[in-house]
Design a protein around this motif. Structure first.
Motif, PDB file in Angstrom:
ATOM      1  N   TYR A  56       0.857  -1.200   0.000  1.00 15.63           N
ATOM      2  CA  TYR A  56       0.000   0.000   0.000  1.00 15.63           C
ATOM      3  C   TYR A  56       0.885   1.240   0.000  1.00 15.63           C
ATOM      4  N   TYR A  57       1.542   1.465  -1.153  1.00 17.69           N
ATOM      5  CA  TYR A  57       2.546   2.523  -1.253  1.00 17.69           C
ATOM      6  C   TYR A  57       1.924   3.920  -1.216  1.00 17.69           C
TER       7      TYR A  57
ATOM      8  N   ALA B   7      11.655   1.309   3.609  1.00 22.04           N
ATOM      9  CA  ALA B   7      10.260   1.511   3.207  1.00 22.04           C
ATOM     10  C   ALA B   7      10.133   2.721   2.281  1.00 22.04           C
ATOM     11  N   PHE B   8      10.859   3.793   2.598  1.00 23.85           N
ATOM     12  CA  PHE B   8      10.817   4.997   1.767  1.00 23.85           C
ATOM     13  C   PHE B   8      11.396   4.697   0.386  1.00 23.85           C
ATOM     14  N   ASP B   9      12.417   3.857   0.366  1.00 23.87           N
ATOM     15  CA  ASP B   9      13.020   3.407  -0.892  1.00 23.87           C
ATOM     16  C   ASP B   9      11.981   2.706  -1.768  1.00 23.87           C
ATOM     17  N   LYS B  10      11.283   1.742  -1.181  1.00 24.93           N
ATOM     18  CA  LYS B  10      10.270   0.998  -1.923  1.00 24.93           C
ATOM     19  C   LYS B  10       9.140   1.922  -2.367  1.00 24.93           C
ATOM     20  N   LEU B  11       8.779   2.830  -1.486  1.00 31.91           N
ATOM     21  CA  LEU B  11       7.700   3.769  -1.788  1.00 31.91           C
ATOM     22  C   LEU B  11       8.045   4.652  -2.982  1.00 31.91           C
ATOM     23  N   THR B  12       9.239   5.263  -2.959  1.00 35.46           N
ATOM     24  CA  THR B  12       9.606   6.180  -4.049  1.00 35.46           C
ATOM     25  C   THR B  12       9.936   5.437  -5.346  1.00 35.46           C
TER      26      THR B  12
ATOM     27  N   GLU C 244       8.192   3.010  -6.393  1.00 31.08           N
ATOM     28  CA  GLU C 244       6.866   2.802  -6.968  1.00 31.08           C
ATOM     29  C   GLU C 244       6.225   4.118  -7.413  1.00 31.08           C
ATOM     30  N   SER C 245       6.309   5.130  -6.563  1.00 29.38           N
ATOM     31  CA  SER C 245       5.565   6.376  -6.812  1.00 29.38           C
ATOM     32  C   SER C 245       6.382   7.440  -7.521  1.00 29.38           C
TER      33      SER C 245
ATOM     34  N   PHE D 282       8.263  -0.663 -14.505  1.00 33.55           N
ATOM     35  CA  PHE D 282       8.506   0.737 -14.831  1.00 33.55           C
ATOM     36  C   PHE D 282       9.858   1.207 -14.307  1.00 33.55           C
ATOM     37  N   HIS D 283      10.288   0.656 -13.153  1.00 35.75           N
ATOM     38  CA  HIS D 283      11.590   1.051 -12.603  1.00 35.75           C
ATOM     39  C   HIS D 283      12.721   0.646 -13.550  1.00 35.75           C
ATOM     40  N   ARG D 284      12.578  -0.505 -14.175  1.00 37.84           N
ATOM     41  CA  ARG D 284      13.577  -0.939 -15.152  1.00 37.84           C
ATOM     42  C   ARG D 284      13.614   0.035 -16.340  1.00 37.84           C
TER      43      ARG D 284
END
Length: 458
Positions: A39-40, A65-70, A72-73, A166-168
């Motif tokens: 739930y980013y 967590a902030f890493d995973k969040l940014t 994605e977003s 999308f990150h790739r």
């Protein structure tokens, strides 16, 4: 799954309205748990509030967590935070966001200072090296710029292997932008032959390639290879490039004709530019002036465009096509789609106070994305108007030059020979290049390789 989320939310008591009174440790736990559950976007408002209240580096768990969040977003939604708040944290992610804000204010040394504090093993490092290359280039430190861009190519390539989705795509684009950055640094050092070869390292399939074709044309111009400049520019006439809007393309074309003393061609290009764009440019200015900073209007303008509902202006539609292909805009649109999908997940939950809290957060985030995207569209329209204004000035200069330099001998030789103007002997080529006659059709594998065969009249 929902039981874990509900447990996390219950730690914070009244989550939707009492952040200021809540215990930071409880909110830290909530953010981490929700991010782990995917739930980013739901936690973005709480992450922002945490950064406002927390005046130190994020701990390893929250940094992850902030890493995973940014990832994605993206970071665009965090860039609106005040600089003084961002300066509180020593988190690598926050340093990168802060550096981006400082760069926009032309505070180059301060931005560099923040970027140098990000370690090479951090996930944002490929993008950090890209930004460092841009900053050094702005400071005219071309060797440092080239070194940063080369480092960026290396670390982006390495990071691509572990990236997905999308990150790739972002990392691949970042690598190619940095490859182009190396070429730009070589160009700035007047190493045009090296720059020409480096630009070729960006594959035609790359998201970045259509943009740098214009830079390649400039490089050929400075090499004095004007026929190749014209050939590069004619590729933009291909239907596949209908999203490209670069007024400077026509200016460079006219300048190139002028350099070859082909005055009638230079004048014709300038005249057609004025005839086709002067009135639409005035209408574009009126649109921006009338709607000011009503970002909702610009968001809706783009939404209509993407739904194949054209505006009243072909010029505006052309610019919107260009913005819609921009990497930063695609990042925001991808994030909004992610937030919308997450809202769908929340709607399928059992209706509780906790799900209501998540829904409120998501609606806040989606509204903010609407505003940020609207602001970006407006900025794009304003920027393109500025390019048009500059192009009109350039074309005015060219028209005056043509009036001063045109002579009776122009085209006389060619016209007396039945109107034939081109000849293969005027084309410069190397051993890896061969001739293929252009028959009026654009082929994907030929784009960017066209060369004119005009004789200079100088």
């Amino acid at each position: 799954m929902f039981s874990k989320i509900a447990t996390a939310l219950l730690l914070t008591t009244t989550i939707s309205s009492a952040f200021a009174e809540a215990n930071l440790d409880n909110y830290r736990s909530t953010i981490i748990k929700l991010v782990d559950e995917g739930y980013y976007y739901s936690v973005i408002p709480w992450m922002k509030d945490y950064l406002v209240r927390h005046n130190a580096s994020l701990d390893s768990g929250l940094e992850r967590a902030f890493d995973k969040l940014t990832t994605e977003s993206g970071i665009k939604i965090f860039e609106s935070m005040p600089i003084e708040i961002l300066q509180h944290s020593r988190s690598p992610n926050v340093k990168y966001i802060l550096a981006k804000r400082l760069l926009k204010k032309d505070k180059y040394q301060e931005a560099l200072s923040e970027l140098k504090g990000v370690s090479a093993d951090h996930s944002s490092y490929p993008f950090v090296t890209h930004m460092m290359g841009v900053i050094y280039g702005s400071l005219k430190e071309n060797d440092n710029s080239m070194a940063s861009f080369k480092d960026c190519v290396r670390v982006s390539d390495r990071a691509v292997g572990n990236a997905k989705g999308f990150h790739r795509e972002q990392l691949l684009a970042n690598r190619d932008y940095c490859t182009a950055g190396v070429a730009r640094a070589q160009f700035a050092k007047q190493e045009y032959k090296k720059a020409e070869l480096t630009y070729l390292d960006v594959a035609k399939e790359s998201f970045v390639w259509p943009e740098i074709l214009f830079e390649e044309a400039w490089n050929s111009y400075y090499e004095g290879n004007f026929n190749r400049t014209l050939g590069k520019l004619v590729s933009y006439k291909a239907p596949v490039f209908d999203f490209i809007f670069k007024p400077e393309v026509e200016v460079l074309k006219s300048m190139t004709y002028l350099k070859m003393c082909l005055y009638e061609d230079a004048k014709k290009t300038a005249d057609e530019f004025y005839e086709g764009l002067l009135t639409p440019a005035k209408d574009l200015r009126a649109l921006v002036m009338n709607h000011g900073k009503d970002y909702s209007y610009y968001y809706n303008l783009m939404t209509d465009h993407e739904a194949n509902r054209p505006s009243s202006s072909q010029l505006v539609d052309h610019i919107l096509r260009s913005i819609a292909k921009d990497a930063a805009y695609l990042e925001m649109r991808n994030a909004l789609a992610g937030a919308t999908a997450e809202l769908g997940k929340v709607h399928h939950m059992k209706h509780t106070a906790s799900s209501d809290s998540l829904e409120r957060n998501l609606k806040i985030v989606m509204s903010e994305y609407h505003q940020v995207m609207g602001a970006y569209v407006r900025s794009g329209l304003v920027s393109k108007y500025a390019e048009l204004y500059s192009a009109f000035q350039g074309m005015s200069y060219i028209k005056l030059e043509v009036l001063a330099l045109r002579k009776e001998r122009l085209y006389q030789t060619e016209l007396n020979e039945g109107g034939k103007r081109g000849d293969l002997k005027y084309i410069e080529r190397n051993d890896k290049q061969y001739f293929w006659t252009f028959n009026g059709e654009f082929w994907a594998d030929e784009l960017g390789d066209y060369v004119f065969a005009l004789r200079s009249e100088c």
